[in-house]
Design a protein around this motif. Structure first.
Motif, PDB file in Angstrom:
ATOM      1  N   GLN A 151       0.831  -1.212   0.000  1.00  0.00           N
ATOM      2  CA  GLN A 151       0.000   0.000   0.000  1.00  0.00           C
ATOM      3  C   GLN A 151       0.864   1.261   0.000  1.00  0.00           C
ATOM      4  N   SER A 152       2.025   1.188   0.666  1.00  0.00           N
ATOM      5  CA  SER A 152       2.930   2.344   0.680  1.00  0.00           C
ATOM      6  C   SER A 152       3.537   2.597  -0.695  1.00  0.00           C
ATOM      7  N   GLN A 153       3.436   1.599  -1.574  1.00  0.00           N
ATOM      8  CA  GLN A 153       3.945   1.744  -2.939  1.00  0.00           C
ATOM      9  C   GLN A 153       2.846   2.152  -3.918  1.00  0.00           C
ATOM     10  N   GLY A 154       1.675   2.484  -3.380  1.00  0.00           N
ATOM     11  CA  GLY A 154       0.590   2.960  -4.231  1.00  0.00           C
ATOM     12  C   GLY A 154      -0.421   1.912  -4.629  1.00  0.00           C
ATOM     13  N   LYS A 155      -0.296   0.694  -4.119  1.00  0.00           N
ATOM     14  CA  LYS A 155      -1.262  -0.367  -4.415  1.00  0.00           C
ATOM     15  C   LYS A 155      -2.383  -0.352  -3.371  1.00  0.00           C
ATOM     16  N   TYR A 156      -3.539  -0.859  -3.751  1.00  0.00           N
ATOM     17  CA  TYR A 156      -4.690  -0.988  -2.848  1.00  0.00           C
ATOM     18  C   TYR A 156      -5.005   0.335  -2.143  1.00  0.00           C
ATOM     19  N   LYS A 157      -5.019   1.409  -2.892  1.00  0.00           N
ATOM     20  CA  LYS A 157      -5.309   2.729  -2.322  1.00  0.00           C
ATOM     21  C   LYS A 157      -6.706   2.754  -1.703  1.00  0.00           C
ATOM     22  N   GLY A 158      -6.764   3.206  -0.452  1.00  0.00           N
ATOM     23  CA  GLY A 158      -8.044   3.341   0.232  1.00  0.00           C
ATOM     24  C   GLY A 158      -8.670   2.035   0.666  1.00  0.00           C
ATOM     25  N   LYS A 159      -7.969   0.909   0.491  1.00  0.00           N
ATOM     26  CA  LYS A 159      -8.495  -0.406   0.865  1.00  0.00           C
ATOM     27  C   LYS A 159      -7.956  -0.837   2.219  1.00  0.00           C
ATOM     28  N   THR A 160      -8.699  -1.696   2.867  1.00  0.00           N
ATOM     29  CA  THR A 160      -8.248  -2.272   4.133  1.00  0.00           C
ATOM     30  C   THR A 160      -7.509  -3.576   3.857  1.00  0.00           C
ATOM     31  N   TRP A 161      -6.759  -4.034   4.868  1.00  0.00           N
ATOM     32  CA  TRP A 161      -6.029  -5.293   4.672  1.00  0.00           C
ATOM     33  C   TRP A 161      -7.002  -6.455   4.519  1.00  0.00           C
ATOM     34  N   GLU A 162      -8.204  -6.332   5.130  1.00  0.00           N
ATOM     35  CA  GLU A 162      -9.208  -7.387   4.967  1.00  0.00           C
ATOM     36  C   GLU A 162      -9.653  -7.503   3.504  1.00  0.00           C
ATOM     37  N   LYS A 163      -9.768  -6.339   2.835  1.00  0.00           N
ATOM     38  CA  LYS A 163     -10.124  -6.353   1.419  1.00  0.00           C
ATOM     39  C   LYS A 163      -9.006  -6.981   0.589  1.00  0.00           C
TER      40      LYS A 163
END
Length: 359
Positions: free
Chosen positions: A131-143
């Motif tokens: 996520q820090s690399q721009g992946k899964y923006k605005g998503k939770t780890w559960e998602k």
């Protein structure tokens, strides 16, 4: 198929485990001496991540140079070095998540293979890193976990079951076969693989030598030794997306350092086996194309001028590129003085540098 008098190096069976200086580490020193210090001096393990491009290169290397273009041998020994993922490893972010999770999992394993960190903790760490690399923006780890279970778990399980091997999918294997067969049959390159009597064609040939007080190592893709003319020809295979833009990659990836470092290593090897009167020619790069355009493979022949540039350094478009000799001297100075956070020039001038005049 490669024909003629060929053999593969038996210099060492554990080349990559040797703690010796190679051109890749020299490039790291050129970019960041402190990273070099951590990896080469302190021995911290370098994080190496395979990409589709590097995996394709590895497949082509293995097929062409180690299996000598023999598809039967390639298929029979494939499982020794590669693991086939039955799905398709796309660019979807879930596969990046799987790769990160796999890296974290490997780092949490004991020598006996026991995983010491829970899956949930490992997954959360991997998700946060991605996520820090721009992946899964605005998503939770559960998602992310939902996405993983739906689309990535099979790929991750394949990674986990194949530690020590390179995981590739079928499309990448087929592409490697196409490129290798092209190299073997195209009129531009097919004669490179056929040799006559009184010549030796050495593939994946490892050489260990000493230079500037350092134990060094290199592994040449191919070396042709012509005993008739007493000439040695080094070759290196590259697989690029656009092989007509090799000049850009030559500078960006430090191939100018590679070719000079290898030339020195081959000279030392020739001396060691008492053929020091043989002339070592500048490297020839055999460059295949991996794009959908299916461009024909090309041969890039370096000159003595390229060799000297790689050894002593050169300017291009206002930028100075340090050569192998200068870098080896810089590594030697830094290692002797244990100074890794400033150059010799800056240190000896008390931090004062005269800015060059721009043209």
């Amino acid at each position: 198929m490669v024909t003629g008098n060929t053999r593969t190096s038996t210099v060492t069976s554990s080349y990559r485990e040797l703690k010796k200086l190679n051109q890749s580490m020299l490039k790291i020193f050129d970019e960041n001496p402190q990273v070099f210090y951590k990896q080469f001096v302190l021995g911290e393990q370098r994080k190496e991540e395979d990409t589709a491009s590097t995996l394709l290169g590895s497949l082509c290397d293995y097929f062409l140079l180690e299996c000598r273009g023999d598809e039967n041998e390639f298929n029979q020994n494939f499982d020794k070095y590669f693991c086939l993922f039955q799905g398709n490893r796309t660019t979807a972010q879930v596969f990046d998540l799987c790769d990160e999770l796999f890296t974290i999992t490997k780092n949490s394993m004991t020598e006996g293979g026991e995983i010491t960190v829970s899956f949930e903790d490992r997954f959360k760490e991997a998700f946060n890193n991605i996520q820090s690399q721009g992946k899964y923006k605005g998503k939770t780890w559960e998602k992310g976990l939902e996405d993983f279970n739906k689309s990535g778990k099979e790929y991750f399980d394949t990674l986990l079951q194949s530690i020590g091997k390179k995981v590739v999918d079928l499309s990448l294997v087929e592409k490697a076969k196409f490129i290798t067969n092209q190299l073997l049959t195209d009129d531009f390159t097919k004669n490179l693989w056929v040799y006559e009597e009184n010549t030796e064609f050495l593939t994946k040939f490892a050489i260990e030598f000493e230079w500037y007080g350092f134990e060094c190592k290199m592994e040449a893709d191919a070396i042709l030794v012509d005993h008739r003319s007493k000439t040695i020809y080094p070759f290196d295979l590259k697989v690029l997306y656009d092989n007509e833009e090799f000049g850009y990659s030559y500078l960006k990836n430090g191939y100018y350092l590679q070719q000079a470092f290898y030339w020195q290593g081959i000279k030392e090897w020739a001396n060691a086996i008492n053929i020091d009167e043989y002339e070592v020619k500048p490297m020839t790069f055999i460059v295949a194309d991996s794009s959908k355009n299916g461009r024909r493979p090309l041969i890039y022949k370096l000159t003595e001028h390229h060799l000297m540039q790689g050894l002593t350094g050169f300017y291009n478009n206002g930028r100075y590129y340090r050569g192998v000799s200068e870098l080896m001297g810089a590594v030697s100075w830094a290692n002797y003085n244990q100074i890794w956070n400033v150059s010799r020039e800056a240190f000896e001038n008390n931090g004062i540098i005269t800015l060059q005049e721009f043209k």
